[in-house]
Design an enzyme around this catalytic site. Structure first.
Site, PDB file in Angstrom:
ATOM      1  N   ASP A   1      -3.008  12.353  -3.297  1.00 53.43           N
ATOM      2  CA  ASP A   1      -3.212  13.790  -3.501  1.00 53.43           C
ATOM      3  C   ASP A   1      -3.633  14.027  -4.949  1.00 53.43           C
ATOM      4  O   ASP A   1      -2.906  13.671  -5.880  1.00 53.43           O
ATOM      5  CB  ASP A   1      -1.907  14.535  -3.207  1.00 53.43           C
ATOM      6  CG  ASP A   1      -2.109  16.039  -3.070  1.00 53.43           C
ATOM      7  OD1 ASP A   1      -2.995  16.579  -3.775  1.00 53.43           O
ATOM      8  OD2 ASP A   1      -1.390  16.665  -2.274  1.00 53.43           O
TER       9      ASP A   1
ATOM     10  N   GLU B   1       0.844  -1.197   0.000  1.00 52.07           N
ATOM     11  CA  GLU B   1       0.000   0.000   0.000  1.00 52.07           C
ATOM     12  C   GLU B   1       0.877   1.243   0.000  1.00 52.07           C
ATOM     13  O   GLU B   1       1.774   1.388   0.836  1.00 52.07           O
ATOM     14  CB  GLU B   1      -0.960   0.031   1.186  1.00 52.07           C
ATOM     15  CG  GLU B   1      -1.806   1.295   1.186  1.00 52.07           C
ATOM     16  CD  GLU B   1      -3.093   1.195   2.000  1.00 52.07           C
ATOM     17  OE1 GLU B   1      -3.645   2.257   2.318  1.00 52.07           O
ATOM     18  OE2 GLU B   1      -3.525   0.082   2.311  1.00 52.07           O
TER      19      GLU B   1
ATOM     20  N   ASP C   1      10.046   7.616  -0.030  1.00 54.60           N
ATOM     21  CA  ASP C   1       9.381   7.852  -1.306  1.00 54.60           C
ATOM     22  C   ASP C   1       9.038   6.509  -1.948  1.00 54.60           C
ATOM     23  O   ASP C   1       9.921   5.691  -2.224  1.00 54.60           O
ATOM     24  CB  ASP C   1      10.319   8.660  -2.209  1.00 54.60           C
ATOM     25  CG  ASP C   1       9.758   8.904  -3.600  1.00 54.60           C
ATOM     26  OD1 ASP C   1       8.572   8.608  -3.824  1.00 54.60           O
ATOM     27  OD2 ASP C   1      10.509   9.392  -4.456  1.00 54.60           O
TER      28      ASP C   1
ATOM     29  N   GLU D   1     -13.881   9.013   4.189  1.00 54.19           N
ATOM     30  CA  GLU D   1     -14.803   8.584   3.140  1.00 54.19           C
ATOM     31  C   GLU D   1     -16.247   8.597   3.637  1.00 54.19           C
ATOM     32  O   GLU D   1     -17.167   8.990   2.906  1.00 54.19           O
ATOM     33  CB  GLU D   1     -14.401   7.188   2.672  1.00 54.19           C
ATOM     34  CG  GLU D   1     -15.116   6.713   1.429  1.00 54.19           C
ATOM     35  CD  GLU D   1     -14.613   5.361   0.968  1.00 54.19           C
ATOM     36  OE1 GLU D   1     -15.224   4.790   0.052  1.00 54.19           O
ATOM     37  OE2 GLU D   1     -13.611   4.871   1.529  1.00 54.19           O
TER      38      GLU D   1
END
EC number: 2.1.1.33
Length: 239
Positions: free
Chosen positions: A144, A69, A121, A220
């Site tokens: 994003d 993930e 990263d 959400e």
């Protein structure tokens, strides 16, 4: 834990290279609980960045399907998925250390043992550490969206990134994305449909209903109450 989430890169003349990043490093203050988790649980569940391939079997102590993930936020959904699927291995990547600390704390509290986390990263991790053809699934939930047109190039889902993920997936492996920004969903669909080697798992060749495997986040739930939509996309690596 090493706090360098980006490895410096240089050209042949020793000048620093500028690479477009999909994230901005916003280091919020760690709570005492998050700091405690980083101090005590990182040595067990944390993975330091090294520019060399990971031995995933050795990392988890077993050979099992690996889900990666990217950008797990505070980690609640990732921990829930790992707890619900003890037969699988989960590796989470997040650049913000408060989120890493929160995830470690939740994983310890829930007794989750099939989860490892990184603070670096994700593109560099995929390029340097993840062996080709090793992943059962890659998850990218609510990245994003970079709303402004001039920032669209910062969106992580671009053709080179999709091709990178494809290399890391096993044949039949799945790249699962979700976003609550419709223009980004359309962008994802366009990019993914253009990359050879993927097949759209949607019967209508666009979006899929949220699978039960993806927990609904508090963010959400709030969006649903406000009438906001969410778009899930699932693309498989052609066998």
């Amino acid at each position: 834990m090493n706090n360098d989430v980006i490895s410096p890169e240089f050209d042949e003349n020793g000048r620093p290279l500028r690479r477009i990043r999909s994230f901005v490093r916003r280091q919020g203050r760690l709570t005492k609980g998050q700091q405690h988790a980083l101090d005590h649980y990182w040595p067990v569940m944390g993975v330091e960045y090294r520019a060399e391939p990971l031995d995933l079997v050795a990392l988890f102590g077993r050979d099992a399907p690996v889900t990666l993930e990217i950008g797990f936020g505070m980690g609640s959904s990732l921990v829930e998925m790992a707890k619900t699927n003890p037969q699988q291995n989960f590796l989470g990547i997040e650049v913000h250390s408060p989120g890493v600390g929160a995830c470690l704390s939740a994983a310890h509290e829930e007794g989750v043992e099939n989860l490892r986390v990184m603070c670096h990263d994700a593109v560099e991790v995929l390029e340097k550490m993840i062996p080709d053809g090793s992943l059962h699934m890659v998850q990218l939930f609510f990245p994003d969206p970079w709303h402004k047109a001039r920032h669209n190039k910062r969106r992580i889902v671009q053709v080179p990134f999709a091709q990178l993920v494809l290399r890391k997936l096993q044949p039949g492996g799945v790249f699962h994305m979700a976003t609550d920004w419709e223009p980004y969903a359309e962008h994802m669909l366009e990019v993914m449909s253009s990359v050879e080697g993927y097949e759209n798992l949607s019967p209508t060749q666009d979006y899929v209903p949220r699978p039960a495997s993806r927990p609904v986040t508090k963010f959400e739930q709030r969006g649903h109450r406000l009438g906001h939509g969410v778009w899930d996309l699932m693309f498989g690596r052609v066998k």
